[in-house]
Enzyme design. Structure first.
Site, PDB file in Angstrom:
ATOM      1  N   ASN A  24     -45.313 -12.425 -11.284  1.00  0.00           N
ATOM      2  CA  ASN A  24     -44.272 -11.401 -11.224  1.00  0.00           C
ATOM      3  C   ASN A  24     -44.093 -10.822  -9.820  1.00  0.00           C
ATOM      4  O   ASN A  24     -43.494  -9.754  -9.667  1.00  0.00           O
ATOM      5  CB  ASN A  24     -44.593 -10.266 -12.211  1.00  0.00           C
ATOM      6  CG  ASN A  24     -44.467 -10.714 -13.652  1.00  0.00           C
ATOM      7  OD1 ASN A  24     -43.495 -11.358 -14.029  1.00  0.00           O
ATOM      8  ND2 ASN A  24     -45.466 -10.376 -14.460  1.00  0.00           N
ATOM      9  N   GLU A  81     -50.514 -13.177 -20.325  1.00  0.00           N
ATOM     10  CA  GLU A  81     -50.394 -12.277 -19.180  1.00  0.00           C
ATOM     11  C   GLU A  81     -51.318 -11.063 -19.266  1.00  0.00           C
ATOM     12  O   GLU A  81     -50.898  -9.920 -19.105  1.00  0.00           O
ATOM     13  CB  GLU A  81     -48.936 -11.814 -19.016  1.00  0.00           C
ATOM     14  CG  GLU A  81     -48.622 -11.319 -17.604  1.00  0.00           C
ATOM     15  CD  GLU A  81     -47.149 -11.036 -17.406  1.00  0.00           C
ATOM     16  OE1 GLU A  81     -46.796  -9.873 -17.181  1.00  0.00           O
ATOM     17  OE2 GLU A  81     -46.369 -12.000 -17.483  1.00  0.00           O
ATOM     18  N   ARG A 127     -38.966 -17.489 -39.072  1.00  0.00           N
ATOM     19  CA  ARG A 127     -40.337 -17.236 -38.571  1.00  0.00           C
ATOM     20  C   ARG A 127     -40.857 -18.328 -37.631  1.00  0.00           C
ATOM     21  O   ARG A 127     -42.054 -18.489 -37.453  1.00  0.00           O
ATOM     22  CB  ARG A 127     -41.315 -17.021 -39.737  1.00  0.00           C
ATOM     23  CG  ARG A 127     -40.984 -15.806 -40.599  1.00  0.00           C
ATOM     24  CD  ARG A 127     -42.121 -15.504 -41.566  1.00  0.00           C
ATOM     25  NE  ARG A 127     -41.855 -14.308 -42.342  1.00  0.00           N
ATOM     26  CZ  ARG A 127     -41.269 -14.302 -43.525  1.00  0.00           C
ATOM     27  NH1 ARG A 127     -40.885 -15.431 -44.082  1.00  0.00           N
ATOM     28  NH2 ARG A 127     -41.066 -13.167 -44.162  1.00  0.00           N
ATOM     29  N   GLU A 162     -37.997 -18.094  -6.428  1.00  0.00           N
ATOM     30  CA  GLU A 162     -39.143 -18.341  -7.311  1.00  0.00           C
ATOM     31  C   GLU A 162     -40.044 -19.434  -6.746  1.00  0.00           C
ATOM     32  O   GLU A 162     -41.264 -19.399  -6.908  1.00  0.00           O
ATOM     33  CB  GLU A 162     -38.663 -18.716  -8.710  1.00  0.00           C
ATOM     34  CG  GLU A 162     -37.886 -17.627  -9.444  1.00  0.00           C
ATOM     35  CD  GLU A 162     -38.772 -16.510  -9.997  1.00  0.00           C
ATOM     36  OE1 GLU A 162     -39.983 -16.480  -9.715  1.00  0.00           O
ATOM     37  OE2 GLU A 162     -38.226 -15.660 -10.732  1.00  0.00           O
ATOM     38  N   HIS A 204     -40.907  -8.980  -8.873  1.00  0.00           N
ATOM     39  CA  HIS A 204     -40.141  -8.732 -10.086  1.00  0.00           C
ATOM     40  C   HIS A 204     -40.047  -7.251 -10.447  1.00  0.00           C
ATOM     41  O   HIS A 204     -39.039  -6.818 -11.003  1.00  0.00           O
ATOM     42  CB  HIS A 204     -40.740  -9.514 -11.259  1.00  0.00           C
ATOM     43  CG  HIS A 204     -40.477 -10.991 -11.183  1.00  0.00           C
ATOM     44  ND1 HIS A 204     -40.886 -11.765 -10.125  1.00  0.00           N
ATOM     45  CD2 HIS A 204     -39.848 -11.840 -12.040  1.00  0.00           C
ATOM     46  CE1 HIS A 204     -40.523 -13.026 -10.332  1.00  0.00           C
ATOM     47  NE2 HIS A 204     -39.880 -13.082 -11.475  1.00  0.00           N
TER      48      HIS A 204
END
Length: 355
Positions: free
Chosen positions: A242, A234, A118, A182, A245
């Site tokens: 993005n 986001e 976790r 990028e 993308h």
């Protein structure tokens, strides 16, 4: 050495950039809860940098887990194999994972860290330009599914990002160029002056001048840190990252993961988005020419594969994780230095551009 912080309250973390970070043990040691570290990497990066990292962490229990190299191995199966190694080696809940590699290694390791028991701590040590300026910062972790890229994952922030620009000197030219896609993105969506700076420093960038690289990487990380601090998950502003993308992920999926590098697909996707912007009257012909020329200067693709048209793009884009209420969301420039997220792209226009 340059340092900046991703400001996320008690989950804030530093990004350190220098030309010899891997030799500076304190940059890693300061973020270890215990002396048990599992380094996830691939055979190529292991051969180049494992000894240097191990020497810096003398006295710490450093164990390496190697996974195959390539986007096609960024899968649930690879993730399960890493978790299996952790279990077999009796990894404790307070152990630290360290991602030593490019974007695939960083995304995979981060998702393992988010999931194992976790959640356990992890540190990003990105070794490619693409991962240094983008994927290592911001806490996006994921693996791919055959129907879509990064469709299985979690937001999970690292404890630190440690960037050593020396690693770029062993990077294949094609990988470096993919990272530049990028880098250029930040200028288009956020900073027109940075875009101009890139145009004016092409020779120094290509020569891998250390000071130039550090300035370039710092500005990219600074922009991303500012955006992530405002929109970690986001919901709005971060979606601008993005650019290229939506189209790019379709190219990767259609061509087969690994056949086109992520940055190559983003480059072609960015040019497509720029042509859409021009047809909508948001970009001038000269701005599209500048965007195209800057990508071409690094031998990046400036068009989609000839085998792809409207039908192939739509087949994949309809599965994109940015789809909301059945509508594909596109990131489209509105001039160099700004962009917008929109679903308001006329289908006829889209068909015309993609065909």
């Amino acid at each position: 050495m340059s340092t900046l912080t991703v400001e996320l309250g008690e989950r804030s973390y530093p990004i350190t950039i220098s030309e010899d970070s891997l030799s500076q043990a304190h940059l890693i040691r300061d973020f270890l809860k215990t002396r048990q570290v599992f380094v996830v990497t691939n055979p190529t990066v292991y051969g180049l940098w494992a000894d240097k990292l191990s020497a810096a962490l003398t006295g710490i229990d450093v164990q390496f887990i190697q996974v195959p190299d390539g986007e096609e191995y960024k899968t649930l199966q690879t993730m399960e194999s890493v978790i299996g190694e952790l279990l077999q080696r009796h990894a404790a809940r307070d152990a630290t994972l360290l991602a030593l590699g490019g974007g695939v290694i960083g995304d995979l390791t981060g998702f393992v860290a988010a999931s194992f028991q976790r959640g356990i701590p992890f540190i990003q040590v990105p070794t490619t330009l693409l991962s240094q300026v983008d994927s290592s910062v911001g806490g996006k972790t994921a693996v791919n599914h055959a129907l879509g890229k990064n469709m299985i994952g979690a937001f999970y922030q690292p404890k630190a990002v440690i960037i050593d620009t020396e690693t770029l000197k062993t990077l294949p030219a094609r990988e470096f160029a993919a990272g530049m896609a990028e880098v250029i993105k930040y200028g288009i969506i956020y900073d027109a002056e940075f875009f101009s700076w890139l145009e004016n420093n092409l020779d120094a960038i290509k020569a891998l001048n250390s000071d130039t690289l550090q300035k370039m990487i710092y500005r990219c990380c600074q922009i991303k840190a500012e955006i992530v601090a405002q929109d970690e998950r986001e919901k709005g502003l971060r979606a601008l990252l993005n650019l290229g993308h939506t189209f790019g992920h379709a190219i990767e999926a259609e061509q087969g993961y690994g056949n086109w590098l992520h940055g190559e697909a983003v480059s072609a996707g960015t040019i497509i988005a720029s042509v859409v912007a021009q047809k909508k009257g948001w970009l001038s012909a000269s701005e599209v020419s500048r965007i195209t020329a800057l990508h071409a200067a690094f031998d990046l693709p400036i068009s989609a594969p000839k085998s792809m048209g409207y039908a192939q793009f739509m087949q994949h884009m309809q599965h994109d994780k940015k789809v909301e209420a059945g509508q594909i969301r596109f990131i489209i420039p509105q001039g160099i230095g700004q962009a917008v997220v929109t679903s308001d792209i006329d289908d006829a226009l889209l068909r015309d551009v993609l065909n």
